[in-house]
Design a protein around this motif. Structure first.
Motif, short mmCIF file in Angstrom:
data_model
loop_
_atom_site.label_atom_id
_atom_site.label_comp_id
_atom_site.label_asym_id
_atom_site.label_seq_id
_atom_site.Cartn_x
_atom_site.Cartn_y
_atom_site.Cartn_z
N ILE A 104 0.82 -1.21 0.00
CA ILE A 104 0.00 0.00 0.00
C ILE A 104 0.85 1.26 0.00
N THR A 105 1.85 1.35 0.87
CA THR A 105 2.78 2.48 0.89
C THR A 105 4.20 1.94 0.91
N GLU A 106 5.15 2.81 1.01
CA GLU A 106 6.55 2.40 1.04
C GLU A 106 6.81 1.35 2.12
N CYS A 107 6.16 1.48 3.28
CA CYS A 107 6.43 0.59 4.40
C CYS A 107 5.23 -0.20 4.89
N LEU A 108 4.06 -0.01 4.29
CA LEU A 108 2.85 -0.67 4.76
C LEU A 108 2.25 -1.61 3.73
N ASP A 109 1.86 -2.79 4.21
CA ASP A 109 1.11 -3.75 3.41
C ASP A 109 -0.21 -4.02 4.12
N GLU A 116 5.32 6.75 9.28
CA GLU A 116 4.65 8.01 8.91
C GLU A 116 5.01 9.07 9.94
N ASN A 117 4.82 10.31 9.57
CA ASN A 117 4.89 11.42 10.52
C ASN A 117 3.91 12.48 10.06
N GLU A 118 3.48 13.30 11.00
CA GLU A 118 2.53 14.35 10.65
C GLU A 118 2.68 15.54 11.59
N TYR A 119 2.44 16.71 11.04
CA TYR A 119 2.43 17.95 11.80
C TYR A 119 0.97 18.27 12.11
N LEU A 120 0.68 18.46 13.39
CA LEU A 120 -0.69 18.72 13.82
C LEU A 120 -0.71 19.84 14.85
N PRO A 121 -1.82 20.58 14.92
CA PRO A 121 -1.96 21.52 16.03
C PRO A 121 -2.17 20.74 17.32
N PRO A 122 -1.72 21.27 18.45
CA PRO A 122 -1.94 20.58 19.73
C PRO A 122 -3.42 20.27 19.94
N GLY A 123 -3.69 19.07 20.42
CA GLY A 123 -5.06 18.65 20.69
C GLY A 123 -5.79 18.07 19.50
N HIS A 124 -5.24 18.22 18.30
CA HIS A 124 -5.89 17.67 17.10
C HIS A 124 -5.73 16.16 17.10
N ASN A 184 5.93 -3.84 6.02
CA ASN A 184 6.50 -4.69 4.97
C ASN A 184 8.01 -4.84 5.11
N ARG A 185 8.59 -4.27 6.15
CA ARG A 185 10.03 -4.46 6.41
C ARG A 185 10.25 -5.72 7.25
N CYS A 186 9.41 -5.90 8.29
CA CYS A 186 9.63 -7.04 9.20
C CYS A 186 8.42 -7.97 9.29
N GLY A 187 7.28 -7.60 8.71
CA GLY A 187 6.10 -8.44 8.74
C GLY A 187 5.23 -8.27 9.98
N GLN A 188 5.62 -7.35 10.88
CA GLN A 188 4.85 -7.12 12.11
C GLN A 188 3.40 -6.76 11.77
N GLU A 189 2.46 -7.46 12.39
CA GLU A 189 1.05 -7.12 12.24
C GLU A 189 0.76 -5.92 13.12
N LEU A 190 0.11 -4.88 12.54
CA LEU A 190 -0.09 -3.63 13.26
C LEU A 190 -1.49 -3.46 13.82
N TYR A 191 -2.49 -3.52 12.95
CA TYR A 191 -3.86 -3.22 13.39
C TYR A 191 -4.84 -3.68 12.32
N ASP A 249 -6.01 -11.73 3.76
CA ASP A 249 -6.58 -12.91 4.41
C ASP A 249 -6.92 -12.62 5.87
N LYS A 250 -6.01 -11.96 6.56
CA LYS A 250 -6.21 -11.65 7.98
C LYS A 250 -6.88 -10.29 8.20
N GLU A 251 -6.97 -9.48 7.15
CA GLU A 251 -7.48 -8.10 7.23
C GLU A 251 -6.71 -7.30 8.27
N LEU A 252 -5.38 -7.28 8.09
CA LEU A 252 -4.50 -6.56 9.01
C LEU A 252 -3.50 -5.70 8.25
N TRP A 253 -3.21 -4.51 8.81
CA TRP A 253 -2.09 -3.71 8.35
C TRP A 253 -0.82 -4.40 8.83
N CYS A 254 0.23 -4.41 8.00
CA CYS A 254 1.50 -5.02 8.37
C CYS A 254 2.65 -4.13 7.92
#
Length: 113
Positions: free
Chosen positions: A7-12, A84-92, A23-30, A16-21
């Protein structure tokens, strides 16, 4: 069926399991139908550390004010790769920038067998 889809540079997504992983180490995320960031290690960085002054001139140096902006980084809990990284206002709340039609992806890859 193709189980993992890049899906992205680092995400698959494991369809079958319907999980984010990672793609560098195969860790299941969420769950793939939710925000992958919920399964990441999260770090909020000090803006002065990330954006040091660009000049030595104290009257013209600029560093983003942490009272108005924060930098949040998301890491794989398995290998430590920054996903990933993101810039957000505090509390957002954290953004949910990737929302996929999992059923359509499953149908697409099932038909390619």
């Amino acid at each position: 069926m193709m189980s993992k889809v890049h899906i992205t540079e680092c995400l698959d997504i494991d369809l079958d399991k319907e999980l984010w992983c990672c793609n560098r180490c195969g860790q299941e995320l969420y769950a793939a139908r939710d925000n992958y960031k919920k399964g990441c290690l999260v770090a909020e960085r000090d803006m002065k550390e990330v954006h040091p002054p660009m000049t030595d001139d104290k009257t013209y140096s600029f560093t983003p004010d942490s009272g108005y902006c924060r930098l949040v980084e998301f890491y794989c809990p398995g290998c430590g790769t920054m996903l990933e990284n993101e810039y957000l206002p505090p509390g957002h709340p954290l953004t949910h920038e990737i929302e996929l039609d999992i059923d359509a992806l499953k149908a697409k890859y099932a038909s390619e067998r």
